[in-house]
Design a protein around this motif. Structure first.
Motif, PDB file in Angstrom:
ATOM      1  N   ILE A  87       2.519  -8.935  -5.125  1.00 17.77           N
ATOM      2  CA  ILE A  87       3.955  -8.866  -4.850  1.00 17.77           C
ATOM      3  C   ILE A  87       4.310  -7.847  -3.779  1.00 17.77           C
ATOM      4  O   ILE A  87       5.459  -7.733  -3.382  1.00 17.77           O
ATOM      5  N   GLY A  88       3.329  -7.098  -3.341  1.00 22.83           N
ATOM      6  CA  GLY A  88       3.653  -6.114  -2.316  1.00 22.83           C
ATOM      7  C   GLY A  88       2.401  -5.597  -1.643  1.00 22.83           C
ATOM      8  O   GLY A  88       1.320  -5.582  -2.237  1.00 22.83           O
ATOM      9  N   THR A  91       1.227   0.483   3.281  1.00 18.37           N
ATOM     10  CA  THR A  91       0.212   1.182   4.052  1.00 18.37           C
ATOM     11  C   THR A  91      -0.881   1.712   3.136  1.00 18.37           C
ATOM     12  O   THR A  91      -2.037   1.810   3.533  1.00 18.37           O
ATOM     13  N   SER A  93      -1.349   0.751  -0.353  1.00 20.96           N
ATOM     14  CA  SER A  93      -1.685   0.037  -1.584  1.00 20.96           C
ATOM     15  C   SER A  93      -1.361  -1.448  -1.524  1.00 20.96           C
ATOM     16  O   SER A  93      -0.632  -1.899  -0.652  1.00 20.96           O
ATOM     17  N   VAL A  95       0.120  -4.271  -4.371  1.00 18.27           N
ATOM     18  CA  VAL A  95       0.775  -4.274  -5.682  1.00 18.27           C
ATOM     19  C   VAL A  95       0.747  -5.696  -6.251  1.00 18.27           C
ATOM     20  O   VAL A  95       1.040  -6.664  -5.544  1.00 18.27           O
ATOM     21  N   ALA A 139       3.661  -3.875 -12.967  1.00 13.21           N
ATOM     22  CA  ALA A 139       3.218  -3.911 -11.566  1.00 13.21           C
ATOM     23  C   ALA A 139       1.961  -3.050 -11.499  1.00 13.21           C
ATOM     24  O   ALA A 139       1.967  -1.902 -11.944  1.00 13.21           O
ATOM     25  N   LYS A 141      -0.448  -1.158  -9.190  1.00  9.04           N
ATOM     26  CA  LYS A 141      -0.551  -0.649  -7.816  1.00  9.04           C
ATOM     27  C   LYS A 141      -1.979  -0.195  -7.569  1.00  9.04           C
ATOM     28  O   LYS A 141      -2.427   0.801  -8.139  1.00  9.04           O
ATOM     29  N   VAL A 169      10.821   5.120 -11.281  1.00 10.72           N
ATOM     30  CA  VAL A 169       9.769   4.318 -11.911  1.00 10.72           C
ATOM     31  C   VAL A 169       8.893   5.192 -12.827  1.00 10.72           C
ATOM     32  O   VAL A 169       8.428   6.256 -12.418  1.00 10.72           O
ATOM     33  N   LEU A 185       2.618   0.354 -13.630  1.00 15.05           N
ATOM     34  CA  LEU A 185       4.047   0.675 -13.664  1.00 15.05           C
ATOM     35  C   LEU A 185       4.797  -0.499 -14.285  1.00 15.05           C
ATOM     36  O   LEU A 185       4.309  -1.638 -14.202  1.00 15.05           O
ATOM     37  N   HIS A 190      13.569  -7.519  -8.518  1.00 14.58           N
ATOM     38  CA  HIS A 190      14.519  -7.033  -7.511  1.00 14.58           C
ATOM     39  C   HIS A 190      14.620  -8.046  -6.383  1.00 14.58           C
ATOM     40  O   HIS A 190      13.760  -8.920  -6.248  1.00 14.58           O
ATOM     41  N   LYS A 230      13.681   4.567   1.616  1.00 12.95           N
ATOM     42  CA  LYS A 230      13.973   3.411   2.473  1.00 12.95           C
ATOM     43  C   LYS A 230      14.192   2.217   1.541  1.00 12.95           C
ATOM     44  O   LYS A 230      13.830   2.288   0.349  1.00 12.95           O
ATOM     45  N   LEU A 235      13.985  -0.427  -5.546  1.00 10.80           N
ATOM     46  CA  LEU A 235      13.975  -1.819  -5.995  1.00 10.80           C
ATOM     47  C   LEU A 235      15.294  -2.094  -6.705  1.00 10.80           C
ATOM     48  O   LEU A 235      15.521  -1.616  -7.823  1.00 10.80           O
ATOM     49  N   VAL A 246      10.737   3.856  -6.297  1.00 12.19           N
ATOM     50  CA  VAL A 246       9.278   3.765  -6.433  1.00 12.19           C
ATOM     51  C   VAL A 246       8.595   4.479  -5.263  1.00 12.19           C
ATOM     52  O   VAL A 246       9.251   4.955  -4.347  1.00 12.19           O
TER      53      VAL A 246
HETATM   54  N1  LIG Z   1       7.211  -1.429 -10.194  1.00 11.68           N
HETATM   55  C1  LIG Z   1       7.352  -2.405  -9.312  1.00 11.68           C
HETATM   56  N2  LIG Z   1       7.945  -3.575  -9.642  1.00 11.68           N
HETATM   57  C2  LIG Z   1       8.072  -4.578  -8.746  1.00 11.68           C
HETATM   58  N3  LIG Z   1       7.628  -4.511  -7.473  1.00 11.68           N
HETATM   59  C3  LIG Z   1       7.032  -3.365  -7.076  1.00 11.68           C
HETATM   60  C4  LIG Z   1       6.857  -2.256  -7.962  1.00 11.68           C
HETATM   61  N4  LIG Z   1       6.238  -1.256  -7.286  1.00 11.68           N
HETATM   62  C5  LIG Z   1       6.040  -1.721  -6.039  1.00 11.68           C
HETATM   63  N5  LIG Z   1       6.513  -2.980  -5.891  1.00 11.68           N
HETATM   64  C6  LIG Z   1       6.480  -3.809  -4.671  1.00 11.68           C
HETATM   65  O1  LIG Z   1       5.370  -3.433  -3.876  1.00 11.68           O
HETATM   66  C7  LIG Z   1       5.816  -2.892  -2.611  1.00 11.68           C
HETATM   67  C8  LIG Z   1       4.869  -1.791  -2.160  1.00 11.68           C
HETATM   68  O2  LIG Z   1       4.845  -0.756  -3.143  1.00 11.68           O
HETATM   69  P1  LIG Z   1       4.765   0.794  -2.752  1.00 11.68           P
HETATM   70  O3  LIG Z   1       5.932   1.126  -1.852  1.00 11.68           O
HETATM   71  O4  LIG Z   1       4.642   1.598  -3.987  1.00 11.68           O
HETATM   72  O5  LIG Z   1       3.401   0.803  -1.920  1.00 11.68           O
HETATM   73  P2  LIG Z   1       3.006   1.535  -0.554  1.00 11.68           P
HETATM   74  O6  LIG Z   1       1.615   1.081  -0.227  1.00 11.68           O
HETATM   75  O7  LIG Z   1       3.179   2.994  -0.720  1.00 11.68           O
HETATM   76  O8  LIG Z   1       4.072   0.942   0.450  1.00 11.68           O
HETATM   77  P3  LIG Z   1       4.646   1.518   1.846  1.00 11.68           P
HETATM   78  O9  LIG Z   1       3.510   1.673   2.773  1.00 11.68           O
HETATM   79  O10 LIG Z   1       5.607   0.423   2.282  1.00 11.68           O
HETATM   80  O11 LIG Z   1       5.375   2.789   1.558  1.00 11.68           O
HETATM   81  C9  LIG Z   1       7.269  -2.455  -2.873  1.00 11.68           C
HETATM   82  O12 LIG Z   1       8.032  -2.459  -1.697  1.00 11.68           O
HETATM   83  C10 LIG Z   1       7.726  -3.539  -3.855  1.00 11.68           C
HETATM   84  O13 LIG Z   1       8.109  -4.714  -3.184  1.00 11.68           O
END
Ligand SMILES: Nc1ncnc2c1ncn2[C@@H]1O[C@H](COP(=O)(O)OP(=O)(O)OP(=O)(O)O)[C@@H](O)[C@H]1O
Length: 453
Positions: A87-88, A91, A93, A95, A139, A141, A169, A185, A190, A230, A235, A246
């Motif tokens: 779902i995500g 940079t 991770s 998710v 979720a 991660k 979160v 998590l 959202h 940002k 969410l 988050v």
């Molecule tokens: N608890 C959650 N429930 C639903 N979706 C989630 C959750 N946590 C993260 N996501 C989804 O995963 C995406 C990436 O998560 P996160 O921002 O924690 O990772 P990141 O690698 O640090 O991202 P970035 O590089 O964009 O900062 C979020 O933008 C969201 O769409």
């Protein structure tokens, strides 16, 4: 504290205090799970169909392959979680959405949709069997191995410390296999910011920011700077009118990485305010400036959302950098333009901010952090533009002298939003509104009792 625990699968896991994954807790878990349930109390839940979502249908063969790879590394994870889809991807991770198969076997204090109040009075656990309720989603991660162990530990420890606020979160648990780490998590449904931000009314914005600033107030009360506020890190559920903050991957405790900056010196602001703002260009620069050590400061964050003090490499950054970033989100909503700031680097980012705020105020802002701001770019005027003007321009509500029309008037609720925005955009972090003050501001003075939880 997070601690290493061995699971039945022989993996080394980090467990949080709710003892999730800790096999020693199963005595208690069993008694919790064996409580009798009054069927009438779960009637509403029974009638809920399993949520069907576009998230729940992995069609991309690459994602299917990835999920298989995750299950291979974390042997036995499939007994705890049914991985559904990716779902995500950020940079740091990837998710995944997953169904929590053992929800009933644990005390789920993290669950804001906790069903306890639907239970009979003598059921203190509030849990009931899987077949009688909707599936519970989490979720997962998966933090990339390129993140340093210290960074991963920092993210998990901060999440752990911040538990207990509905708009931040919570960390359910985390586990590790060799260099692979996963944080578990709760899953928050959202909407994609790009799909709704243009449709928001001023009233909708009040709810969005009430929720965001509640999260910031909690985080800042712990002297933690999020550093990456940002839209994708908040969410937001437009239907419930609540959101969850988050991604604490860049977060830090205030003061961790700081050293003296001139902005801290007593009387400096007073002296600055007497500096004539319309000074001409400086009389010159040192011919050989290479021996002076370059200024170093934490610049972590996302381009377009960095506060001016980050761009000017202030070495004493505070929680106020998050307030600036929240202001950028509000400006995005009011102008209906995303991304509003789109610079590739910090110099361009400074130019973008200077175009709005003008040379005079940028000079003062730079001086506050021991820098000099000078530019010959003709589009940066001495006084800049008002935020009202920028918003009217962006939403095609300005008049033109050719047609003899004047700017449209903003409705009072929008004027109030702009007044709030100005407080978030104070170039001086010390004068910028705090999250607590923001919650007292007229713009966020709303009755949230009608929000769903
Ligand atoms: N608890 C959650 N429930 C639903 N979706 C989630 C959750 N946590 C993260 N996501 C989804 O995963 C995406 C990436 O998560 P996160 O921002 O924690 O990772 P990141 O690698 O640090 O991202 P970035 O590089 O964009 O900062 C979020 O933008 C969201 O769409």
């Amino acid at each position: 504290m997070l601690s290493d625990e061995a699971t039945e699968d022989g993996e080394q896991l980090y467990t949080s205090e709710d003892a999730r994954w800790d096999e020693d807790s199963h005595g208690e878990v069993e008694s919790v799970a064996s409580n009798e349930h009054d069927m009438s109390d779960v009637e509403n839940e029974d009638s809920d169909m399993e949520e069907i979502d576009e998230d729940d249908d992995p069609t991309d063969p690459k994602v299917i392959e990835e999920i298989e790879a995750v299950q291979k590394v974390f042997q036995g994870i499939d007994k705890h979680f049914r991985l559904i889809n990716k779902i995500g991807e950020g940079t740091f991770s990837s998710v995944y959405k997953a169904e929590d198969l053992r929800y009933d076997q644990y005390v789920n204090t993290w669950d804001i949709d906790f069903d306890g109040h639907h239970q009979s009075n003598d059921n203190r656990s509030g849990t009931y069997h899987r077949s009688q309720r909707r599936p519970k989603y989490v979720a997962i991660k998966k933090i990339y191995v390129t993140s340093s162990p210290a960074r991963i530990q920092n993210e998990l420890a901060l999440l752990h410390d911040l538990s207990g606020c509905d708009s931040v979160v919570p960390l359910i648990t985390a586990f590790r296999h060799e260099d692979q780490v996963m944080a578990i998590l709760p899953y928050f449904k959202h909407a994609d910011f790009r799909e709704y931000f243009r449709q928001l009314t001023i009233d909708d914005m009040r709810y969005y920011f009430r929720s965001l600033f509640s999260a910031l107030s909690h985080v800042h009360a712990h002297n933690i700077i999020h550093r990456d506020i940002k839209p994708t890190n908040f969410l937001y559920d437009c239907y419930k009118r609540t959101g969850v903050l988050v991604d604490f991957g860049l977060a830090e405790r205030e003061g961790t990485d700081s050293s003296y900056c001139v902005c801290q010196s007593t009387g400096y602001r007073e002296r600055q305010s007497t500096v004539p703002v319309s000074r001409g260009e400086s009389s010159g620069y040192p011919k050989n400036d290479s021996r002076r050590p370059s200024k170093r400061a934490n610049r972590a964050g996302t381009r377009g959302f960095r506060a001016p003090e980050v761009l000017f490499k202030c070495t004493n950054q505070t929680t106020k950098i998050d307030i600036w970033s929240a202001g950028v989100i509000l400006l995005t909503m009011l102008t209906k333009r995303f991304p509003f700031f789109n610079s590739a680097d910090d110099v361009d980012a400074t130019i973008e901010i200077a175009t709005i705020f003008g040379r005079a105020r940028m000079r003062q802002c730079a001086a506050l952090h021991g820098c000099v701001f000078e530019t010959s770019i003709p589009t940066i005027s001495e006084k800049g533009f008002t935020l009202e003007k920028i918003i009217l321009w962006a939403t095609s509500r300005t008049g033109s002298s050719a047609s003899g029309t004047s700017d449209q008037k903003m409705p009072p609720d929008e004027v109030e939003a702009v007044r709030f925005l100005k407080r978030c955009f104070d170039l001086d972090p010390e004068r910028r509104i705090s999250a607590n003050e923001a919650l007292q501001h007229d713009f966020l003075d709303i009755d949230t009792s009608d929000t769903f939880s």
